[in-house]
Write a protein that holds these residues in place. Structure first.
Motif, PDB file in Angstrom:
ATOM      1  N   PRO A 110       2.714  -0.934   1.713  1.00 43.05           N
ATOM      2  CA  PRO A 110       3.318  -0.727   3.033  1.00 43.05           C
ATOM      3  C   PRO A 110       4.837  -0.608   2.933  1.00 43.05           C
ATOM      4  N   LYS A 118      -5.087   1.408  10.740  1.00 41.60           N
ATOM      5  CA  LYS A 118      -3.840   1.306   9.974  1.00 41.60           C
ATOM      6  C   LYS A 118      -2.740   2.024  10.739  1.00 41.60           C
ATOM      7  N   LYS A 119      -1.498   1.621  10.481  1.00 34.32           N
ATOM      8  CA  LYS A 119      -0.338   2.209  11.146  1.00 34.32           C
ATOM      9  C   LYS A 119       0.444   3.097  10.183  1.00 34.32           C
ATOM     10  N   SER A 120       1.109   4.096  10.766  1.00 34.84           N
ATOM     11  CA  SER A 120       1.967   4.969   9.980  1.00 34.84           C
ATOM     12  C   SER A 120       3.078   5.506  10.868  1.00 34.84           C
ATOM     13  N   TRP A 158      -1.286   4.954  15.162  1.00 35.20           N
ATOM     14  CA  TRP A 158      -2.355   4.016  14.840  1.00 35.20           C
ATOM     15  C   TRP A 158      -3.561   4.874  14.526  1.00 35.20           C
ATOM     16  N   SER A 180       4.720   0.592   8.162  1.00 36.29           N
ATOM     17  CA  SER A 180       3.909   1.773   7.910  1.00 36.29           C
ATOM     18  C   SER A 180       2.976   1.459   6.740  1.00 36.29           C
ATOM     19  N   GLU A 181       1.677   1.557   6.981  1.00 34.36           N
ATOM     20  CA  GLU A 181       0.682   1.111   6.003  1.00 34.36           C
ATOM     21  C   GLU A 181       0.019   2.238   5.220  1.00 34.36           C
ATOM     22  N   VAL A 182       0.085   3.466   5.726  1.00 30.93           N
ATOM     23  CA  VAL A 182      -0.537   4.609   5.057  1.00 30.93           C
ATOM     24  C   VAL A 182       0.416   5.791   5.096  1.00 30.93           C
ATOM     25  N   THR A 215      -4.236   5.835   1.462  1.00 32.32           N
ATOM     26  CA  THR A 215      -4.419   4.509   2.061  1.00 32.32           C
ATOM     27  C   THR A 215      -4.117   3.349   1.120  1.00 32.32           C
ATOM     28  N   ASN A 216      -3.718   3.635  -0.116  1.00 32.04           N
ATOM     29  CA  ASN A 216      -3.472   2.509  -1.031  1.00 32.04           C
ATOM     30  C   ASN A 216      -2.049   2.479  -1.585  1.00 32.04           C
TER      31      ASN A 216
END
Length: 111
Positions: A73, A45-47, A36, A81-83, A69-70
């Motif tokens: 997901p 954001k989570k990864s 996190w 996982s968002e990033v 970051t873009n």
């Protein structure tokens, strides 16, 4: 490998983040952690990161990192996982995380 323009590069959002929470990720195919990451105004954001051989959970907490970051997901087992946390992949496939060489606030854009 083909060349890209600066305009292409500008489409990629790369920001600094601070890891605030780390958990084991036993459901991942390869050993990994759930991270996190605080990105300031962008939020938390989570990864998922396959960095268990090189880093302990304690070493990762409060660590500054660099991440894309873009990207869309990705669902990895039961975790979203968002990033994409950035690192250098060594010959033995271990990853060394990229980080700023001086303290900076989370969420700063990298160019």
């Amino acid at each position: 490998m083909s060349n890209v323009t600066y305009a292409d590069f500008e489409k990629i959002e790369i920001h600094t983040g601070k890891i605030i929470r780390v958990e084991d990720f036993p459901k991942a195919r390869k050993p990994a952690y759930k991270l996190w990451i605080d990105f300031g105004e962008l939020g938390i954001k989570k990864s998922s990161a396959q960095i268990t051989q090189r880093y302990s959970k304690e070493e990762l907490r409060d660590r500054l990192i660099v991440a894309v970051t873009n990207f869309p997901p990705r669902q990895i087992a039961d975790f979203r996982s968002e990033v994409l946390v950035l690192g250098v992949v060594l010959d033995d496939q271990q990853v060394v995380l990229l980080q700023p060489d001086q303290p900076v606030p989370p969420g700063q854009r990298i160019l």
